[in-house]
Design a protein around this motif. Structure first.
Motif, PDB file in Angstrom:
ATOM      1  N   GLN A 142     -17.850  -8.799 -15.063  1.00  0.00           N
ATOM      2  CA  GLN A 142     -19.179  -9.366 -14.836  1.00  0.00           C
ATOM      3  C   GLN A 142     -20.265  -8.298 -14.870  1.00  0.00           C
ATOM      4  O   GLN A 142     -21.303  -8.471 -15.525  1.00  0.00           O
ATOM      5  CB  GLN A 142     -19.221 -10.079 -13.476  1.00  0.00           C
ATOM      6  N   GLY A 162     -20.796 -14.856 -20.366  1.00  0.00           N
ATOM      7  CA  GLY A 162     -19.599 -14.666 -19.554  1.00  0.00           C
ATOM      8  C   GLY A 162     -19.753 -15.390 -18.227  1.00  0.00           C
ATOM      9  O   GLY A 162     -20.730 -16.120 -18.018  1.00  0.00           O
ATOM     10  N   LEU A 172     -20.786  -6.858 -18.474  1.00  0.00           N
ATOM     11  CA  LEU A 172     -21.529  -7.802 -19.322  1.00  0.00           C
ATOM     12  C   LEU A 172     -22.991  -7.902 -18.897  1.00  0.00           C
ATOM     13  O   LEU A 172     -23.898  -7.938 -19.740  1.00  0.00           O
ATOM     14  CB  LEU A 172     -20.868  -9.189 -19.259  1.00  0.00           C
TER      15      LEU A 172
END
Length: 220
Positions: A182, A67, A185
């Motif tokens: 963020q 990501g 992940l």
């Protein structure tokens, strides 16, 4: 030289000064209570912190992206391992210094809010040493210790995530929605790396030390 320059220039920013102030306060608190929550600071621990921080900084270049600015990093295992071996103080400093060094050399500046995510992971991973029987460098590491290490690492990620979130939103002005993705992940990736690499590494080292001890006794 550009990496060192980036590190010092990052300290000169508002975010850097706030991060340094928080780090100093935390280090003082950790040092004061260090004897209760882990091994006391000594020459061996200081050397371990230097080695751990350098390893973390170097291995952070190896990443499988999943990501935006997140991915599977072998370096995360280093923090949990050094925290488990040398206690919360070492874990905190390995995460803090290692992450700051990597950012400075790779990006040219340090993103301080995420430095604390790594630092708190290392700090809480060291809490496995609350069990006085846990000593992997002497061959003592039970399944309960491994579970404890994983749980404390997860707690560290939660605390680090909170610091990273508020740091990004209020110090860097980042959008909250982007941060949620963020951080989620990053935590998933970190938990996988610790489970697959960090904990097995501690268990294997403890097992090898236990066998070595057994061989010494037989020779005697």
């Amino acid at each position: 030289m550009s990496g060192i320059k980036g590190l010092f220039s990052s300290f000169a920013t508002m975010q850097g000064m706030v991060a340094l102030a928080i780090a100093v306060v935390l280090c003082v608190i950790i040092f004061i209570f260090g004897k209760k929550f882990g091994k006391p600071m000594n020459t061996k621990t200081v050397v371990a912190i230097g080695i751990g921080a350098a390893l973390y900084a170097a291995l952070s270049f190896i990443e499988i992206p999943v990501g935006p600015n997140t991915g599977f990093r072998l370096a995360i295992a280093v923090i949990s391992i050094f925290g488990a071996f040398f206690g919360p103080t070492a874990g905190f400093l390995v995460g803090f210094l290692g992450h700051a060094l990597h950012d400075a050399f790779f990006y040219g500046s340090v993103w301080w809010s995420w430095v604390f995510m790594s630092a708190m992971l290392g700090f809480f991973a060291g809490f496995v040493q609350l069990d006085k029987k846990f000593d992997p460098l002497s061959g003592s590491c039970s399944k309960l210790n491994m579970l404890s290490m994983y749980i404390w690492s997860a707690v560290g990620m939660v605390v680090g995530s909170i610091l990273a979130y508020f740091g990004d939103v209020y110090l860097y002005g980042e959008p909250a929605q982007k941060l949620f993705i963020q951080i989620t992940l990053a935590n998933i990736c970190n938990l996988v790396v610790i489970f697959v690499i960090g904990i097995p590494a501690v268990a294997l080292i403890a097992k090898s030390k236990s066998k070595s001890k057994g061989l010494v006794k037989e020779e005697e």
